[in-house]
Design an enzyme around this catalytic site. Structure first.
Site, PDB file in Angstrom:
ATOM      1  N   LEU A 114       0.878  -1.164   0.000  1.00 26.49           N
ATOM      2  CA  LEU A 114       0.000   0.000   0.000  1.00 26.49           C
ATOM      3  C   LEU A 114       0.916   1.215   0.000  1.00 26.49           C
ATOM      4  O   LEU A 114       1.873   1.277   0.776  1.00 26.49           O
ATOM      5  CB  LEU A 114      -0.892   0.019   1.251  1.00 26.49           C
ATOM      6  N   ASP A 115       0.646   2.190  -0.869  1.00 23.54           N
ATOM      7  CA  ASP A 115       1.554   3.329  -0.951  1.00 23.54           C
ATOM      8  C   ASP A 115       1.451   4.202   0.295  1.00 23.54           C
ATOM      9  O   ASP A 115       0.576   4.019   1.146  1.00 23.54           O
ATOM     10  CB  ASP A 115       1.325   4.126  -2.244  1.00 23.54           C
ATOM     11  N   LEU A 116       2.347   5.164   0.385  1.00 21.83           N
ATOM     12  CA  LEU A 116       2.489   5.989   1.585  1.00 21.83           C
ATOM     13  C   LEU A 116       1.181   6.661   1.976  1.00 21.83           C
ATOM     14  O   LEU A 116       0.851   6.772   3.170  1.00 21.83           O
ATOM     15  CB  LEU A 116       3.573   7.046   1.345  1.00 21.83           C
ATOM     16  N   THR A 118      -1.908   5.700   1.274  1.00 22.87           N
ATOM     17  CA  THR A 118      -3.049   4.794   1.343  1.00 22.87           C
ATOM     18  C   THR A 118      -3.042   4.057   2.676  1.00 22.87           C
ATOM     19  O   THR A 118      -1.995   3.602   3.142  1.00 22.87           O
ATOM     20  CB  THR A 118      -3.013   3.769   0.193  1.00 22.87           C
TER      21      THR A 118
END
Length: 246
Positions: A114-116, A118
């Site tokens: 999961l990106d930063l 999200t």
């Protein structure tokens, strides 16, 4: 002479660094460090090459003199907060998900990322085959997200997301999209995809000329966050592991 290939495909040959991650003992990065420091022996001999091939049935591998043993398979569900990286370490010193699972008791790897910016459901495990099954797009494991779009999307834009949109790395599969509500300026959707491309949901919304302002992953398959507090983790039940093919 070092073995360079698996002449018999039934023999369990692995590179030395891979053995550690497969056994659930540490990451491949950690294994490379241990090997480079001379802490690892194969059949009593120090091996400094992490790409050295070993036979899991015939070779005796030790770390600091202790035989390598598989650890118990562990499966965690973490409610990842926004602002945490899905990585083991960060050169800039930013917080990572490993800061949140220090009391888990074993080495675990994230199942996807999961990106930063999200938040939401993140699985972590030392069962690499389980992780690969979930991440392999051919298995079409659904991932469900709640999102806030920066504009009031039209029915046509929402239908585009359902049908699939064209991205730089190819068209997306059809998605399940449910309109939750509109506010004065924004659209709130539940979106389910069966792929796992980098920043895919954000790019899909951009492809219909809007932007994601907030993104939360709420489910993988039938596994949901439920009432788990943000930043906390729990172990998956045996039934939950089975539903995901474990």
């Amino acid at each position: 002479m070092q073995r360079k290939s698996n002449s018999n495909p039934k023999r369990p040959l692995k590179t030395l660094e891979r053995v550690f991650s497969k056994a659930g003992i540490g990451s491949r990065t950690e294994a490379r460090s241990w090997i480079g420091k001379g802490r690892v022996r194969v059949n009593g001999q120090i091996v400094n090459n992490p790409d050295h091939w070993v036979d899991l049935e015939r070779d005796r591998i030790t770390l600091d003199g202790k035989p390598l043993k598989k650890t118990a398979k562990t499966y965690l569900l973490l409610y990842k907060p926004k602002g945490y990286l899905t990585t083991y370490g960060d050169p800039e010193g930013r917080p990572t998900v490993y800061d949140l699972i220090q009391d888990a008791g074993s080495w675990l790897a994230p199942v996807g990322r999961l990106d930063l910016d999200t938040s939401g459901l993140l699985l972590l495990t030392n069962d690499t085959e389980f992780a690969e099954r979930i991440m392999n797009p051919e298995n079409k494991v659904p991932k469900t997200y709640l999102l806030k779009a920066s504009t009031r999307l039209t029915e046509e834009q929402i239908e585009q997301l359902r049908r699939g949109v064209q991205l730089a790395d190819g068209p997306t599969r059809p998605a399940r999209v449910e309109l939750l509500r509109y506010s004065a300026k924004y659209t709130f959707l539940e979106l389910t995809i069966t792929e796992g491309r980098n920043r895919q949901v954000r790019r899909m919304v951009e492809a219909v000329e809007s932007k994601v302002l907030k993104l939360v992953r709420t489910a993988i398959g039938d596994i949901r966050i439920g009432d788990l507090p943000i930043g906390r983790w729990r172990r998956l039940t045996a039934e939950e592991v089975r539903t995901l093919g474990g």
